[in-house]
Scaffold this active site. Structure first.
Site, PDB file in Angstrom:
ATOM      1  N   ASP A   1      14.066   1.726  11.022  1.00  0.00           N
ATOM      2  CA  ASP A   1      13.052   0.961  11.732  1.00  0.00           C
ATOM      3  C   ASP A   1      12.172   1.897  12.566  1.00  0.00           C
ATOM      4  O   ASP A   1      12.710   2.698  13.354  1.00  0.00           O
ATOM      5  CB  ASP A   1      13.797  -0.032  12.647  1.00  0.00           C
TER       6      ASP A   1
ATOM      7  N   ASP B   1      11.533   2.727   5.903  1.00  0.00           N
ATOM      8  CA  ASP B   1      11.106   1.333   5.773  1.00  0.00           C
ATOM      9  C   ASP B   1      12.294   0.433   6.091  1.00  0.00           C
ATOM     10  O   ASP B   1      13.428   0.766   5.753  1.00  0.00           O
ATOM     11  CB  ASP B   1      10.614   1.079   4.333  1.00  0.00           C
ATOM     12  N   ASN B   2      12.022  -0.715   6.730  1.00  0.00           N
ATOM     13  CA  ASN B   2      13.122  -1.660   6.988  1.00  0.00           C
ATOM     14  C   ASN B   2      13.072  -2.853   6.033  1.00  0.00           C
ATOM     15  O   ASN B   2      13.772  -3.832   6.227  1.00  0.00           O
ATOM     16  CB  ASN B   2      13.123  -2.123   8.460  1.00  0.00           C
TER      17      ASN B   2
ATOM     18  N   TYR C   1      -3.473  -8.322  16.273  1.00  0.00           N
ATOM     19  CA  TYR C   1      -3.263  -7.294  15.235  1.00  0.00           C
ATOM     20  C   TYR C   1      -4.349  -6.219  15.336  1.00  0.00           C
ATOM     21  O   TYR C   1      -4.069  -5.019  15.357  1.00  0.00           O
ATOM     22  CB  TYR C   1      -3.279  -7.974  13.853  1.00  0.00           C
TER      23      TYR C   1
ATOM     24  N   ILE D   1       0.841  -1.202   0.000  1.00  0.00           N
ATOM     25  CA  ILE D   1       0.000   0.000   0.000  1.00  0.00           C
ATOM     26  C   ILE D   1       0.875   1.252   0.000  1.00  0.00           C
ATOM     27  O   ILE D   1       0.647   2.200  -0.765  1.00  0.00           O
ATOM     28  CB  ILE D   1      -0.960  -0.013   1.215  1.00  0.00           C
TER      29      ILE D   1
HETATM   30  N1  LIG Z   1      -3.402  -4.999   2.884  1.00  0.00           N
HETATM   31  C1  LIG Z   1      -4.566  -4.907   3.503  1.00  0.00           C
HETATM   32  O1  LIG Z   1      -5.556  -5.516   3.100  1.00  0.00           O
HETATM   33  C2  LIG Z   1      -4.732  -3.992   4.698  1.00  0.00           C
HETATM   34  C3  LIG Z   1      -6.004  -3.860   5.272  1.00  0.00           C
HETATM   35  C4  LIG Z   1      -6.161  -3.009   6.362  1.00  0.00           C
HETATM   36  C5  LIG Z   1      -5.086  -2.302   6.850  1.00  0.00           C
HETATM   37  N2  LIG Z   1      -3.851  -2.469   6.293  1.00  0.00           N
HETATM   38  C6  LIG Z   1      -2.739  -1.691   6.847  1.00  0.00           C
HETATM   39  O2  LIG Z   1      -2.084  -0.992   5.783  1.00  0.00           O
HETATM   40  C7  LIG Z   1      -0.704  -0.894   6.060  1.00  0.00           C
HETATM   41  C8  LIG Z   1       0.118  -1.428   4.892  1.00  0.00           C
HETATM   42  O3  LIG Z   1      -0.186  -2.779   4.662  1.00  0.00           O
HETATM   43  P1  LIG Z   1       0.405  -3.544   3.415  1.00  0.00           P
HETATM   44  O4  LIG Z   1      -0.597  -4.537   3.003  1.00  0.00           O
HETATM   45  O5  LIG Z   1       0.925  -2.586   2.407  1.00  0.00           O
HETATM   46  O6  LIG Z   1       1.622  -4.322   4.099  1.00  0.00           O
HETATM   47  P2  LIG Z   1       3.136  -4.504   3.619  1.00  0.00           P
HETATM   48  O7  LIG Z   1       3.709  -5.566   4.491  1.00  0.00           O
HETATM   49  O8  LIG Z   1       3.224  -4.678   2.141  1.00  0.00           O
HETATM   50  O9  LIG Z   1       3.783  -3.101   3.979  1.00  0.00           O
HETATM   51  C9  LIG Z   1       4.242  -2.785   5.257  1.00  0.00           C
HETATM   52  C10 LIG Z   1       5.572  -2.087   5.114  1.00  0.00           C
HETATM   53  O10 LIG Z   1       6.027  -1.743   6.426  1.00  0.00           O
HETATM   54  C11 LIG Z   1       7.400  -2.040   6.505  1.00  0.00           C
HETATM   55  N3  LIG Z   1       7.765  -2.299   7.896  1.00  0.00           N
HETATM   56  C12 LIG Z   1       7.415  -3.354   8.680  1.00  0.00           C
HETATM   57  N4  LIG Z   1       7.975  -3.260   9.883  1.00  0.00           N
HETATM   58  C13 LIG Z   1       8.695  -2.109   9.876  1.00  0.00           C
HETATM   59  C14 LIG Z   1       9.501  -1.466  10.834  1.00  0.00           C
HETATM   60  N5  LIG Z   1       9.695  -2.001  12.043  1.00  0.00           N
HETATM   61  N6  LIG Z   1      10.094  -0.298  10.490  1.00  0.00           N
HETATM   62  C15 LIG Z   1       9.934   0.236   9.254  1.00  0.00           C
HETATM   63  N7  LIG Z   1       9.171  -0.339   8.302  1.00  0.00           N
HETATM   64  C16 LIG Z   1       8.568  -1.495   8.611  1.00  0.00           C
HETATM   65  C17 LIG Z   1       7.587  -3.285   5.663  1.00  0.00           C
HETATM   66  O11 LIG Z   1       8.944  -3.458   5.265  1.00  0.00           O
HETATM   67  C18 LIG Z   1       6.654  -2.977   4.496  1.00  0.00           C
HETATM   68  O12 LIG Z   1       7.347  -2.297   3.470  1.00  0.00           O
HETATM   69  C19 LIG Z   1      -0.467  -1.623   7.360  1.00  0.00           C
HETATM   70  O13 LIG Z   1      -0.487  -0.684   8.414  1.00  0.00           O
HETATM   71  C20 LIG Z   1      -1.656  -2.532   7.485  1.00  0.00           C
HETATM   72  O14 LIG Z   1      -1.937  -2.847   8.809  1.00  0.00           O
HETATM   73  C21 LIG Z   1      -3.651  -3.294   5.221  1.00  0.00           C
END
Ligand SMILES: NC(=O)c1ccc[n+]([C@@H]2O[C@H](COP(=O)([O-])OP(=O)(O)OC[C@H]3O[C@@H](n4cnc5c(N)ncnc54)[C@H](O)[C@@H]3O)[C@@H](O)[C@H]2O)c1
Length: 336
Positions: free
Chosen positions: A55, A33-34, A143, A14
């Site tokens: 991080d 991003d990590n 979560y 996202i």
């Molecule tokens: N995908 C969905 O359907 C959905 C639905 C509801 C909410 N969300 C929320 O949207 C957001 C993005 O989700 P996504 O699907 O893109 O997930 P994703 O895992 O693709 O993206 C998350 C990003 O956060 C980074 N990250 C994780 N831990 C980290 C840390 N300690 N420090 C820095 N960066 C870190 C990861 O490297 C990754 O690039 C999240 O907050 C998730 O909870 C997603």
């Protein structure tokens, strides 16, 4: 007005699309991003963004990232709902401590605009459907607990007049750049990856779980439109599709588009899976003029075209468990 915007998690699914849209609208973007679980760190990451490999749980990384920034999109998370049950410490560390750390440094720098990606998981098992924003928050997994907790932190600091939070609750987003090698989350990329490998989708339970799967562009635009709309400050909003599909229907459609014969496989249900869950988006329609534009079949075709270019991927199973007994057999046996 051109602004400098920090996007945490901007290398993820996202986040990377939000970064593209913010840059397209003329903003300068910094990513923190990590690259958790990402094989090729910069795949899909906009070359015009400044990247900080850091991080959100580390104070010094957050202090560095918020420097000279006008607004923050806090998107980084460990976003695995089902998996969070057996890694509660890790889940809390990233999603609570990471969020509180970036929030603290935002406040210290006087940054007011703070977008937070919450989730339908914060609602838990719905009492009524579709779920409106005033539905009680009774999360059913760790979560969801973290999303509810951070919403509370944001409310508290808003009431202390320190932050202007924009909270989006979305659900089951899919599209290009979503990790296909993660066996713990994202039913659509998991099914697609299985089919690319010539294997049938694996369904938890009877497959009658219903979800309003939402194509990525249908959440990115409203997230970029909402900042500056005073009525949305500290006023959580549901964003997403309203067309509800069962997992059975989804599996059939994907198998159909990919010319895969036969039927999906079924395995026992996961204990925290909510059967039917979808949201009311009246508030988003009213306050943002929002309407989802991409149908599930259209979105699936776009996603599949991207997935075929990537090719099949090995699933990346965790070796780290805090409560291993709670892990589902398909993960222990690596058979998803
Ligand atoms: N995908 C969905 O359907 C959905 C639905 C509801 C909410 N969300 C929320 O949207 C957001 C993005 O989700 P996504 O699907 O893109 O997930 P994703 O895992 O693709 O993206 C998350 C990003 O956060 C980074 N990250 C994780 N831990 C980290 C840390 N300690 N420090 C820095 N960066 C870190 C990861 O490297 C990754 O690039 C999240 O907050 C998730 O909870 C997603």
């Amino acid at each position: 007005m051109k602004r400098k915007i920090l996007v945490t998690g901007g290398a993820g699914f996202i986040g990377s699309h939000v970064v593209d849209e913010l840059i397209k609208r003329g903003n300068e973007v910094v990513i923190l991003d990590n690259f958790f679980g990402k094989k090729n760190k910069l795949d899909g990451v906009n070359k015009q963004a400044e990247i900080i490999d850091g991080d959100v749980t580390k104070r010094e990384d957050c202090q560095h990232a918020v420097k000279d920034v006008d607004a923050i999109y806090h998107i980084a998370a460990h976003a695995a709902e089902g998996q969070s049950v057996y890694i509660p410490i890790f889940n809390a560390k990233i999603n609570i401590m990471g969020s509180v750390t970036i929030l603290t440094e935002a406040i210290n720098r006087g940054i007011r605009d703070f977008v937070f990606t919450s989730s339908i998981a914060a609602y838990g098992k719905p009492n009524t459907l579709p779920i409106t924003e005033d539905h009680p928050l009774n999360p059913e997994d760790p979560y969801g607990v973290t999303k509810k907790t951070i919403e509370d932190y944001l409310r508290v600091y808003h009431e202390l007049d320190r932050i202007d939070p924009y909270i989006v609750r979305f659900f089951n987003v899919f599209g290009p750049r979503q990790r296909m090698n993660d066996p713990y989350r994202g039913v659509i990329p998991i099914f697609i990856n299985r089919c690319l490998k010539g294997e049938k989708p694996v369904i938890f339970g009877d497959g009658e779980q219903g979800r309003a799967f939402t194509y990525i562009s249908d959440i990115v635009e409203p997230m970029c439109d909402m900042v500056g709309k005073r009525e949305l400050i500290n006023n959580p909003i549901n964003i997403g599709n309203t067309d509800v599909w069962t997992v059975n229907k989804l599996a059939k459609e994907i198998m159909n588009i990919m010319d895969m014969p036969g039927e999906p496989e079924h395995v026992p249900a996961r204990p925290t899976d909510v059967v039917l869950c979808y949201s009311d988006i009246t508030k988003a329609k009213k306050l943002l003029g929002y309407r989802p534009r991409v149908s599930i079949p259209e979105g699936l075709k776009l996603t599949l075209a991207w997935a075929k270019e990537q090719g099949p991927q090995e699933f990346d199973y965790m070796t780290y468990f805090e409560i291993p007994k709670l892990s589902h057999n398909v993960y222990k046996e690596k058979t998803i």
